[in-house]
Motif scaffolding. Structure first.
Motif, PDB file in Angstrom:
ATOM      1  N   MET A 375     -11.738  60.638  23.555  1.00 44.50           N
ATOM      2  CA  MET A 375     -10.816  61.705  23.159  1.00 44.50           C
ATOM      3  C   MET A 375      -9.377  61.186  23.007  1.00 44.50           C
ATOM      4  SD  MET A 375     -12.650  64.264  22.602  1.00 44.50           S
ATOM      5  CE  MET A 375     -14.229  63.485  22.378  1.00 44.50           C
ATOM      6  N   SER A 386      -5.222  71.948  14.760  1.00 43.18           N
ATOM      7  CA  SER A 386      -6.421  72.566  15.346  1.00 43.18           C
ATOM      8  C   SER A 386      -7.353  71.487  15.920  1.00 43.18           C
ATOM      9  CB  SER A 386      -7.165  73.410  14.309  1.00 43.18           C
ATOM     10  OG  SER A 386      -7.613  72.602  13.242  1.00 43.18           O
ATOM     11  N   THR A 387      -7.457  70.352  15.214  1.00 38.04           N
ATOM     12  CA  THR A 387      -8.278  69.236  15.721  1.00 38.04           C
ATOM     13  C   THR A 387      -7.677  68.706  17.014  1.00 38.04           C
ATOM     14  OG1 THR A 387      -8.811  68.637  13.437  1.00 38.04           O
ATOM     15  CG2 THR A 387      -9.309  66.996  15.119  1.00 38.04           C
ATOM     16  N   ARG A 388      -6.360  68.573  17.041  1.00 39.85           N
ATOM     17  CA  ARG A 388      -5.675  68.062  18.235  1.00 39.85           C
ATOM     18  C   ARG A 388      -5.921  68.975  19.443  1.00 39.85           C
ATOM     19  NH1 ARG A 388      -2.047  64.066  17.944  1.00 39.85           N
ATOM     20  NH2 ARG A 388      -0.961  64.820  19.798  1.00 39.85           N
ATOM     21  N   GLN A 389      -5.862  70.276  19.196  1.00 37.46           N
ATOM     22  CA  GLN A 389      -6.078  71.238  20.287  1.00 37.46           C
ATOM     23  C   GLN A 389      -7.499  71.138  20.847  1.00 37.46           C
ATOM     24  OE1 GLN A 389      -4.988  75.034  18.644  1.00 37.46           O
ATOM     25  NE2 GLN A 389      -2.857  74.876  19.293  1.00 37.46           N
ATOM     26  N   ARG A 390      -8.463  71.015  19.918  1.00 39.86           N
ATOM     27  CA  ARG A 390      -9.866  70.915  20.341  1.00 39.86           C
ATOM     28  C   ARG A 390     -10.097  69.632  21.153  1.00 39.86           C
ATOM     29  NH1 ARG A 390     -13.913  68.416  17.953  1.00 39.86           N
ATOM     30  NH2 ARG A 390     -12.759  68.141  16.002  1.00 39.86           N
ATOM     31  N   LEU A 391      -9.545  68.519  20.675  1.00 42.17           N
ATOM     32  CA  LEU A 391      -9.690  67.235  21.373  1.00 42.17           C
ATOM     33  C   LEU A 391      -9.005  67.273  22.737  1.00 42.17           C
ATOM     34  CD1 LEU A 391      -9.057  64.750  18.402  1.00 42.17           C
ATOM     35  CD2 LEU A 391     -11.238  65.186  19.517  1.00 42.17           C
ATOM     36  N   GLN A 392      -7.807  67.901  22.766  1.00 43.87           N
ATOM     37  CA  GLN A 392      -7.055  67.998  24.021  1.00 43.87           C
ATOM     38  C   GLN A 392      -7.837  68.802  25.066  1.00 43.87           C
ATOM     39  OE1 GLN A 392      -3.961  66.371  24.711  1.00 43.87           O
ATOM     40  NE2 GLN A 392      -4.716  66.941  26.754  1.00 43.87           N
ATOM     41  N   GLN A 393      -8.526  69.849  24.591  1.00 39.35           N
ATOM     42  CA  GLN A 393      -9.325  70.686  25.482  1.00 39.35           C
ATOM     43  C   GLN A 393     -10.486  69.880  26.086  1.00 39.35           C
ATOM     44  OE1 GLN A 393     -11.024  74.134  23.579  1.00 39.35           O
ATOM     45  NE2 GLN A 393     -11.776  74.998  25.494  1.00 39.35           N
ATOM     46  N   GLN A 394     -11.176  69.116  25.225  1.00 38.97           N
ATOM     47  CA  GLN A 394     -12.289  68.289  25.699  1.00 38.97           C
ATOM     48  C   GLN A 394     -11.798  67.209  26.663  1.00 38.97           C
ATOM     49  OE1 GLN A 394     -13.837  67.773  21.481  1.00 38.97           O
ATOM     50  NE2 GLN A 394     -15.750  67.620  22.595  1.00 38.97           N
ATOM     51  N   GLN A 397     -11.038  68.824  30.031  1.00 40.16           N
ATOM     52  CA  GLN A 397     -12.274  69.148  30.757  1.00 40.16           C
ATOM     53  C   GLN A 397     -12.844  67.918  31.447  1.00 40.16           C
ATOM     54  OE1 GLN A 397     -14.669  70.911  27.659  1.00 40.16           O
ATOM     55  NE2 GLN A 397     -14.044  73.000  28.162  1.00 40.16           N
TER      56      GLN A 397
END
Length: 410
Positions: A375, A386-394, A397
């Motif tokens: 990540m 939006s891609t950055r936000q999704r990657l940051q979330q993963q 986690q």
């Protein structure tokens, strides 16, 4: 898809353990007193120990829907555990009795409505249907007819294609049999490897592979027509590069990666996503050292995403990051006997092992670390928000999971 061998069963279901008669309980208590002490093992990454079997566990299998783990032991039972209980204090299991025999191998059907076992004395396959009851439990019903006896040597593994089209059985000579679901042999493969040590079906259901005395892993394609009719088994490709016998191998979840471990003291990760019909060979991606493999048999498991390799020799387990080839964790004397089976659950969060009367489940910290690395790399290259936000979330986690396990590297 309804499995044809599930039609016309004799009833043989068993209720949950709680309904056992008190007389039986007293008998079992007497037997338990004579049993040797269970092996104790503790580790900060040990998530759970599943204890209900009164005999040594030889095999386990996670269902494709991720809900269950099946285990079989020489106590004449198969236990079905609920994976959602893994982190609870109580680990419930449902019991299926194996009449007048015991199972050495167990595999769920792809639809999770049945499982097959290999019988130790019967030397054949038996099918059990799983029927859900109103109370949420299951009734287990053996089919009236076991599969015909065909193998001349001890069977080392059984496997069911995820498509539900065929079953594989492999024996310790050089024989692999491909069966249809009605118990008819579709094809016989001679591996020409002096003897078979391991064989299995790939998760994509296209391939059957085997390893043995020779320094290669052989892979065949099981071909079906457009109408689902069996056609033939043809040689696909080989994994060549080891200099001694191959102990074990495994596929990644998407069948695009394979890993092997050999008596030459190395493990190898392969890219098998090749056009073998155009004579393209698999690519060797990484070679790692595992000295234990040169002196004793070992087995392995590959995480579903191929990021983590688990190697077991004797009663110890070693976890490697496949991208860097580095050892990240080591669990010693996990079981009181040699490890008989090793498997990641379908999410890749846990690694399960068995050998004595317990299944031990470990948190897959190298898997979380690999996710953090991946990540972080993707975040540097990500262009839109939006891609950055999704990657940051993963990423968050995975970091949280490591933190909670006290395994976050500073």
């Amino acid at each position: 898809m309804t499995w044809p061998f599930l039609i016309g069963q004799k009833a043989n279901g068993f209720p949950l353990d709680k309904s056992l008669k008190s007389k039986k309980q007293k008998q079992q208590q007497r037997i338990r007193k004579e049993k040797p002490q269970q092996h104790n093992f503790t580790h900060r990454l040990l998530a759970a120990a599943l204890k209900s079997h009164s005999g040594n566990i030889s095999c386990m299998d996670f269902s494709s829907n991720g809900k269950y783990l099946a285990t079989c032991a020489d106590d004449r039972t198969v236990r079905i555990w609920s994976t959602k209980d893994f982190l609870q204090r109580e680990h419930r299991s449902m019991r299926a009795n194996v009449e007048l025999d015991h199972a050495t191998l167990v595999r769920f059907s792809p639809d999770c409505r049945a499982f097959i076992v290999w019988l130790a004395s019967g030397d054949t396959l038996r099918v059990f249907k799983m029927t859900k009851r109103e109370d949420g439990g299951y009734t287990f019903t053996a089919t009236p007819e076991d599969f015909p006896k065909k193998h001349k040597a001890p069977v080392i593994n059984i496997s069911i294609a995820d498509t539900g089209k065929f079953i594989m059985t492999a024996s310790s000579d050089t024989t692999i049999l491909i069966w249809n679901l009605k118990g008819q042999v579709l094809s016989t493969i001679n591996t020409n490897q002096m003897n078979n040590i391991h064989a299995t079906i790939s998760p994509c259901s296209r391939f059957v592979a085997s390893c043995g005395f020779t320094p290669d892993v052989k892979v065949w394609e099981v071909c079906f027509g457009k109408k689902g009719d069996f056609q033939e088994v043809v040689r696909a490709f080989e994994l060549k590069g080891h200099s001694a016998a191959v102990h074990f191998f495994a596929f990644s979840n998407d069948s695009r990666r394979m890993v092997s471990v050999s008596k030459d003291g190395t493990w190898k990760l392969w890219d098998t996503d090749v056009e073998y019909k155009k004579q393209q060979d698999p690519y060797l991606l990484r070679t790692g050292r595992f000295e234990e493999a040169s002196t004793m048999p070992c087995r392995l498991a590959l995480s579903p995403d191929a990021q983590v390799l688990a190697l077991a020799s004797g009663s110890s387990i070693h976890l490697y990051n496949t991208r860097r080839g580095e050892k990240e964790e080591c669990f010693e004397q996990v079981h009181g006997e040699c490890i008989t089976d090793l498997s990641f659950d379908i999410t890749g969060r846990f690694l399960a092992s068995c050998g004595d009367r317990a299944v031990r489940l470990f948190h897959n910290t190298p898997g979380h670390r690999a996710m953090v690395e991946e990540m972080q790399g993707l975040l540097k290259r990500a262009s839109n928000e939006s891609t950055r936000q999704r990657l940051q979330q993963q990423l968050s986690q995975a970091q949280e999971a490591l933190k909670s396990l006290g395994a976050l590297k500073k």
